[in-house]
Design a protein around this motif. Structure first.
Motif, PDB file in Angstrom:
ATOM      1  N   UNK A  75       1.048  -1.200  -0.085  1.00 50.01           N
ATOM      2  CA  UNK A  75      -0.054   0.078  -0.027  1.00 50.01           C
ATOM      3  C   UNK A  75       0.892   1.115   0.050  1.00 50.01           C
ATOM      4  N   UNK A  76       1.827   1.067   0.844  1.00 50.44           N
ATOM      5  CA  UNK A  76       2.746   2.506   0.639  1.00 50.44           C
ATOM      6  C   UNK A  76       3.543   2.733  -0.619  1.00 50.44           C
ATOM      7  N   UNK A  77       3.915   1.611  -1.178  1.00 49.97           N
ATOM      8  CA  UNK A  77       4.888   1.902  -2.402  1.00 49.97           C
ATOM      9  C   UNK A  77       3.895   2.269  -3.596  1.00 49.97           C
ATOM     10  N   UNK A  78       2.503   1.821  -3.539  1.00 53.45           N
ATOM     11  CA  UNK A  78       1.614   2.020  -4.540  1.00 53.45           C
ATOM     12  C   UNK A  78       1.007   3.303  -4.132  1.00 53.45           C
ATOM     13  N   UNK A  79       1.070   3.804  -3.149  1.00 54.64           N
ATOM     14  CA  UNK A  79       0.296   5.281  -2.924  1.00 54.64           C
ATOM     15  C   UNK A  79       1.586   6.135  -3.295  1.00 54.64           C
ATOM     16  N   UNK A  80       2.887   6.040  -2.944  1.00 52.01           N
ATOM     17  CA  UNK A  80       3.880   6.791  -3.296  1.00 52.01           C
ATOM     18  C   UNK A  80       4.382   6.760  -4.854  1.00 52.01           C
ATOM     19  N   UNK A  81       3.823   5.830  -5.379  1.00 53.33           N
ATOM     20  CA  UNK A  81       4.254   5.938  -6.795  1.00 53.33           C
ATOM     21  C   UNK A  81       3.290   6.790  -7.466  1.00 53.33           C
ATOM     22  N   UNK A  82       1.967   6.724  -7.034  1.00 54.56           N
ATOM     23  CA  UNK A  82       0.857   7.654  -7.666  1.00 54.56           C
ATOM     24  C   UNK A  82       0.915   8.835  -7.341  1.00 54.56           C
ATOM     25  N   UNK A  83       2.115   9.595  -6.654  1.00 52.43           N
ATOM     26  CA  UNK A  83       2.196  10.865  -6.278  1.00 52.43           C
ATOM     27  C   UNK A  83       2.342  11.926  -7.461  1.00 52.43           C
ATOM     28  N   UNK A  84       2.133  13.030  -7.314  1.00 53.22           N
ATOM     29  CA  UNK A  84       2.643  13.792  -8.484  1.00 53.22           C
ATOM     30  C   UNK A  84       3.780  14.108  -8.767  1.00 53.22           C
ATOM     31  N   UNK A  85       3.970  14.155 -10.275  1.00 54.78           N
ATOM     32  CA  UNK A  85       5.421  14.061 -10.825  1.00 54.78           C
ATOM     33  C   UNK A  85       5.836  15.537 -10.605  1.00 54.78           C
ATOM     34  N   UNK A  86       6.875  15.987 -10.014  1.00 49.28           N
ATOM     35  CA  UNK A  86       7.414  17.116  -9.958  1.00 49.28           C
ATOM     36  C   UNK A  86       8.705  17.283 -10.937  1.00 49.28           C
ATOM     37  N   UNK A  87       9.096  18.351 -11.504  1.00 48.80           N
ATOM     38  CA  UNK A  87      10.307  18.606 -12.099  1.00 48.80           C
ATOM     39  C   UNK A  87      11.095  19.638 -11.811  1.00 48.80           C
ATOM     40  N   UNK A  88      12.278  19.764 -12.089  1.00 52.70           N
ATOM     41  CA  UNK A  88      13.119  20.923 -11.640  1.00 52.70           C
ATOM     42  C   UNK A  88      14.540  20.417 -11.535  1.00 52.70           C
ATOM     43  N   UNK A  96      10.835   7.442   6.835  1.00 50.78           N
ATOM     44  CA  UNK A  96      10.596   6.927   8.003  1.00 50.78           C
ATOM     45  C   UNK A  96       9.115   7.056   8.536  1.00 50.78           C
ATOM     46  N   UNK A  97       8.771   6.272   9.309  1.00 49.28           N
ATOM     47  CA  UNK A  97       7.401   6.403  10.100  1.00 49.28           C
ATOM     48  C   UNK A  97       6.561   5.338  10.086  1.00 49.28           C
ATOM     49  N   UNK A  98       5.476   5.527  10.817  1.00 45.81           N
ATOM     50  CA  UNK A  98       4.540   4.466  11.127  1.00 45.81           C
ATOM     51  C   UNK A  98       5.056   3.121  11.399  1.00 45.81           C
ATOM     52  N   UNK A  99       4.771   2.041  10.367  1.00 48.28           N
ATOM     53  CA  UNK A  99       5.392   0.710  10.476  1.00 48.28           C
ATOM     54  C   UNK A  99       6.655   0.704  10.144  1.00 48.28           C
ATOM     55  N   UNK A 100       7.358   1.677   9.675  1.00 46.52           N
ATOM     56  CA  UNK A 100       8.741   1.779   8.895  1.00 46.52           C
ATOM     57  C   UNK A 100       9.824   2.565   9.949  1.00 46.52           C
ATOM     58  N   UNK A 101      10.170   2.094  11.086  1.00 46.34           N
ATOM     59  CA  UNK A 101      10.928   3.082  12.058  1.00 46.34           C
ATOM     60  C   UNK A 101      12.253   2.699  12.406  1.00 46.34           C
ATOM     61  N   UNK A 102      12.642   1.662  11.588  1.00 46.32           N
ATOM     62  CA  UNK A 102      13.949   1.433  11.543  1.00 46.32           C
ATOM     63  C   UNK A 102      14.915   2.291  10.469  1.00 46.32           C
ATOM     64  N   UNK A 103      15.968   2.885  10.815  1.00 48.39           N
ATOM     65  CA  UNK A 103      16.693   3.887   9.814  1.00 48.39           C
ATOM     66  C   UNK A 103      17.538   2.706   8.927  1.00 48.39           C
ATOM     67  N   UNK A 104      17.395   3.267   7.574  1.00 45.87           N
ATOM     68  CA  UNK A 104      18.099   2.555   6.783  1.00 45.87           C
ATOM     69  C   UNK A 104      19.082   3.393   5.950  1.00 45.87           C
ATOM     70  N   UNK A 105      20.662   3.373   5.950  1.00 48.71           N
ATOM     71  CA  UNK A 105      21.339   4.069   5.350  1.00 48.71           C
ATOM     72  C   UNK A 105      21.654   3.760   3.888  1.00 48.71           C
ATOM     73  N   UNK A 106      21.658   4.961   3.202  1.00 48.04           N
ATOM     74  CA  UNK A 106      21.933   4.764   1.837  1.00 48.04           C
ATOM     75  C   UNK A 106      23.156   5.435   1.162  1.00 48.04           C
ATOM     76  N   UNK A 131      -2.113   6.004   9.170  1.00 47.20           N
ATOM     77  CA  UNK A 131      -1.621   5.525   7.644  1.00 47.20           C
ATOM     78  C   UNK A 131      -1.781   6.522   6.665  1.00 47.20           C
ATOM     79  N   UNK A 132      -2.897   7.256   6.661  1.00 48.29           N
ATOM     80  CA  UNK A 132      -3.151   8.297   5.944  1.00 48.29           C
ATOM     81  C   UNK A 132      -2.188   9.531   5.817  1.00 48.29           C
TER      82      UNK A 132
END
Length: 530
Positions: A9-22, A97-107, A68-69
């Motif tokens: 649900x998280x991935x689908x919702x974020x993928x549906x977000x607006x496309x920003x440019x710049x 990070x947030x809600x069910x995803x509380x453990x930080x992941x380093x990139x 969740x929202x």
């Protein structure tokens, strides 16, 4: 049972977000250091020699307590995507990070063999509607995970890594479904399952117009550490070549290599909890096996009343996977999540230094569920060799994500399994029996002559097989197998069934296997009419 589908649900919702440019304002650490897979394996080995430390920097309460929202309202800004201002055919977007995803992941980003830290910046995200003032967030936050897109369609994901060691990918249907994870530990035992975590990722900058992407991950858990390399190639069938180096900290009773996690609530063969208006609800409908000896097997999934674990012992399996063979919309009638488009995943073992997987078992864990938001199906390879503390374990395999099996059997396949009360229509039943209906299609079935004598070979672990028939089924260009199982005892233990088609001594189909749990004796009497 943890909610393993929150990622979807998280991935689908974020993928549906607006496309920003710049222009990107991508933030990176100033320092870089040499990096390669050998170094990562060395880090995993060193980590295994130390006491396990659980993640110390969890998401602050303001993020952990989001609804969740509210969490879905935090959107990554597309103009901050990794590689957005390069000629790369890939882009990476990060999860907050947030809600069910509380453990930080380093990139980290790897460029020319050197790795630089990707630092969190609130400017990467749009917080409107989340109730979060980004100015109040710690500057030391990391990320929850990331998702990838490809130049053929920047608006959709090709893969995402989010939560513990879970990841998903899509093929040509562009639809998420079941998930994979790095490792399974003690799944299906009478104690809590252990969930190893990918806590560091290294994303290798692809060459201009490259059609593959390489990602590395460091795994940690109380029992084991690991170094992983992923090579991802998008396509109608997306492939992932995975190399895993594992370093046990302590003995592990049940180790699961290349685990897949899916959902099966009910379908045409199992309607135990079918109280919904939709005909079927599942991400996968069966486990397919290609044994080291060359046998092809299909095991329809079920939603059992109690936990069920089955082991299919093998020596150097050629492959296995969870598939969604039924791809007809009318069989699901769900125009919101489109179960008929869910990808299957096939696992192909690969050799490491000339050695493949050896002896072990493909294990299938089926967990009761009454809710389609909970994944209740797990399968993985369980090596026969015991886990030895301090001894490196190397595994390599390829995952195929898509609508079709990459190596379909030349013989006929099972396309449907149904069951119901047995007996002869119009005649009284003097004893209880249960009818099974298995449809086969493909292979040589459509080309057989009308007078070909096709035989159904059916066996059961107990009870008596009756009324066996193999009938041409023109509607599917195949053959329908019907048989009754007459129980000769009142045991409630599951019955193991096997069936396949043959012409003379020549097998015509893969082998259908099934595990059926009989009803209590009192319920059986309900169907006895004479």
């Amino acid at each position: 049972m943890p909610n393993r589908r929150a990622f979807l649900r998280s991935a689908a919702a974020l993928a549906a977000g607006p496309s920003l440019t710049g222009t990107t304002a991508f933030a990176q650490g100033a320092d870089s250091r040499p990096f390669d897979f050998a170094w990562l394996k060395g880090q995993a080995r060193l980590l295994a020699g130390k006491f396990y430390r659980p993640p110390a920097d969890l998401a602050p309460p303001a993020l952990a307590n989001l609804t969740w929202d509210q969490h879905q309202a935090i959107r990554f800004r597309a103009d901050h995507a990794l590689w957005v201002d390069t000629p790369s055919a890939f882009r990476a977007h990060f999860f907050h990070l947030g809600r069910g995803f509380r453990e930080p992941v380093r990139m980290f980003e790897v460029v020319n063999g050197r790795a630089r830290r990707i630092t969190y910046d609130p400017g990467m995200f749009d917080y409107q509607g989340s109730g979060i003032d980004p100015r109040t967030l710690p500057k030391t936050l990391d990320f929850a995970g990331f998702r990838l897109s490809f130049h053929t369609d920047w608006s959709v994901d090709i893969a995402a890594f989010l939560g513990a060691s879970y990841f998903r990918a899509v093929g040509g249907e562009k639809q998420y479904g079941l998930s994979a994870r790095g490792l399974a530990i003690d799944t299906g035992l009478n104690r809590p399952e252990e969930f190893p975590v990918f806590n560091n990722f290294w994303l290798e900058r692809p060459a201009p117009n490259a059609t593959h992407l390489v990602i590395y991950a460091l795994m940690d858990s109380p029992s084991i550490t690991g170094a992983y390399r992923f090579e991802i190639v998008p396509g109608d069938t997306l492939t992932m070549d995975i190399d895993a180096a594992l370093y046990p900290r302590k003995p592990i009773e049940r180790l699961g290599i290349a685990p897949l996690t899916s959902m099966y609530q009910y379908g045409e063969n199992d309607r135990r909890v079918a109280d919904d208006w939709r005909p079927e609800v599942h991400d996968s409908d069966g486990l397919a096996l290609w044994t080291g000896a060359g046998e092809r097997i299909w095991r329809p999934l079920v939603n059992p009343a109690t936990l069920r674990v089955n082991s299919f012992f093998d020596d150097n399996p050629r492959g296995f996977g969870l598939l969604q063979r039924d791809r007809v919309f009318d069989h699901y009638q769900d125009d919101g999540v489109f179960y008929e488009k869910r990808p299957g995943v096939w696992i192909e073992p690969k050799p490491v230094s000339g050695q493949v997987w050896g002896k072990g078992a493909v294990q299938l864990v089926e967990i009761p569920t009454i809710d389609e938001t909970f994944d209740n199906i797990v399968t993985y390879w369980n090596p026969a060799a015991k886990v030895v503390v301090g001894r490196e374990m190397l595994f390599a395999y390829r995952l195929y994500w898509g609508a079709r099996e990459p190596f379909p059997p030349a013989s006929a396949q099972v396309v449907a399994t149904r069951d119901g009360i047995g007996g002869v229509v119009g005649q009284k039943r003097s004893y209880f029996s249960w009818r099974f209906n298995v449809d086969f299609a493909g292979g040589m079935l459509a080309s057989l002559s009308n007078n070909a004598t096709v035989e159904a070979v059916v066996t059961a672990s107990r009870g008596k097989i009756e009324l066996v028939s193999a009938r041409p089924q023109p509607q599917i260009n195949g053959t329908r197998v019907l048989f009754d199982l007459h129980l000769t005892d009142e045991s409630l233990e599951p019955v193991n069934l096997r069936a396949y088609l043959r012409l003379g001594e020549q097998p015509l189909s893969e082998t259908w296997i099934y595990q059926w749990t009989p009803p209590p004796a009192a319920e059986r009497k309900h169907w006895i009419t004479g």
